[in-house]
Design a protein around this motif. Sequence first.
Motif, PDB file in Angstrom:
ATOM      1  N   SER A 203       0.821  -1.219   0.000  1.00  0.00           N
ATOM      2  CA  SER A 203       0.000   0.000   0.000  1.00  0.00           C
ATOM      3  C   SER A 203       0.849   1.260   0.000  1.00  0.00           C
ATOM      4  O   SER A 203       0.409   2.310  -0.478  1.00  0.00           O
ATOM      5  CB  SER A 203      -0.936   0.002   1.216  1.00  0.00           C
ATOM      6  N   PRO A 206       2.003   1.188  -4.461  1.00  0.00           N
ATOM      7  CA  PRO A 206       1.325   0.118  -5.193  1.00  0.00           C
ATOM      8  C   PRO A 206       2.037  -0.323  -6.470  1.00  0.00           C
ATOM      9  O   PRO A 206       1.896  -1.476  -6.884  1.00  0.00           O
ATOM     10  CB  PRO A 206      -0.044   0.729  -5.514  1.00  0.00           C
ATOM     11  N   ALA A 232      -2.643  -5.510  -4.125  1.00  0.00           N
ATOM     12  CA  ALA A 232      -1.918  -5.004  -5.288  1.00  0.00           C
ATOM     13  C   ALA A 232      -2.915  -4.681  -6.400  1.00  0.00           C
ATOM     14  O   ALA A 232      -3.956  -5.324  -6.525  1.00  0.00           O
ATOM     15  CB  ALA A 232      -0.911  -6.038  -5.780  1.00  0.00           C
TER      16      ALA A 232
END
Length: 541
Positions: A203, A206, A232
């Motif tokens: 996160s 990404p 993802a």
Amino acid sequence: MSFKEVDTIAFDDQKPGTAGLRKSVKRFQTPHYLENFVQSVFDAVPALKGDTLVLGGDGRFYNREAAASIIRMAHANGVQRVVVGQGALLSTPAAAHLIAQEQATGGFLLTASHNPGGPDGDFGIKFNVAGGGQASAELTDRIHAISQAIERYWISELSLPSLDETGQHEIDGMVLDVVDPVSAHADLLEAQFDFPRIRQWLSEKPERFVFDALHAITGPYAREIFCRRLGAPMASVLNSQPKDDFGGGHPDPNPHDAAGFVQGFRKTSGAELGAASDGDGDRNMILGPHRMVSPCDSLAVIAANHDCIPALAGNLKGVARSMPTSRALDEVARSLEIPCHETPTGWRFFASLLEGGHIRLCGEESFGTSSDHVREKDGLWAVLAWMQMMAARGLSVDELLEAHWRRFGRHYFVRHDFALNSEQGEAVIQYLGKQADQGHPDTESPGHLMDRFHYTDPVSGHRVENQGIRLSCPDGARVVFRLSGTGTKGATLRIYLEQPVPADGDWRRDRQTVLAPLAQKAAEVAGLKSLAGRETADVII
């Protein structure tokens, strides 16, 4: 329901290699060819009668037809229950897990692994035993012996339900379970790692991760694990739709066959970790922005950082590598004061050690790495291990490698593949064998020693001979020669080159430059120019 007893004659080319029987699709389409081999397994493993069988494959061309025939033969041979992946699909590690989870007597895996697919490509079948591991050498020999004397096989005229929908069916006394091929294995992998920590790492950036499924079996698994469970972006999983010809590509995750992905990854802004898997999901390739991680180094780095992986932390009681794999793992094992086993090529030797409780981590130079969570190599497990190490250590791929070399030294490693005809391959191996029997190469090489590699399984006591020829050099360098057991035609001679450099040495050099003199020495010792008219490898990995 009526069963048919079909008269047949033996085929003389049904000796399995290191991981089952692999031939061209056209060979498998020869009348009775598949059925002969399958019946030989049923005859060699009578415990399948009245018990459970697992079935699935990598989705390559002829997968569905083969699965249907095997289900009908299982019915005719008295199998009580067949568990098959939806669409007749299962990755190899997922199939191994399902065999163990369902307490099945064994399973048929329909795959030629990293070999090309499509109607002009290859097909394969292998039998994995109870617990999920590959058939032993003894069982493989027994299956082959039966296949050479077979005169009949049994098959039912069963009308099969669709394999595209999950559900349980009872058909004339046999239960057919069509199961989700992905969820159970995804659950297993989630239990091995710290998914919340990896999810947080993803996160933060990404775009840092890219995975290429190569239009092979791992596409659905990758979408479930990397995207749905770890967050993802869906766009980070490339070529995720399995195709029966792998999109016309070669489903082998190495820098030669997956060169397009390697080049594309290095041009991707912000990408820090690239990975790929093969046709049946048991191999892996790990990329950093500036280098591919050698599978030998990958195994050693995972061992050195095993405390990052929840399932391994505090209990890495033993490790193993195949003989051609570099000895980088040995250095880590020495520091951890744990055993490091050296086995022949072929995952069945690892499976025996895993079943016997001798090891928890193992791998081979041919892009295979796994732990004791299954009895097969597992490409996605290796990718998750690198995600876990990067998230826990806060280091890049390059930084993890350099920290490892700074501590343990570097084992420069490369493999040269020579595509020869069968006669040339045999001539080279015989020539090398004569030198090994003398204990030294037939050249001016003071201090160089040669030997054949033999292995005795510490669990079963079974001994196998002539599993490769080794050349040991005075400076610690090593060359290994062997013929590949995964091809379907000709002979692939593989020459493995290894040059160790200590931690205080120069481990920043280009590996091809470092290993060039050793490559020349290997070619001379093998007599490649005189025996095969060759000096340059077809593939260098």
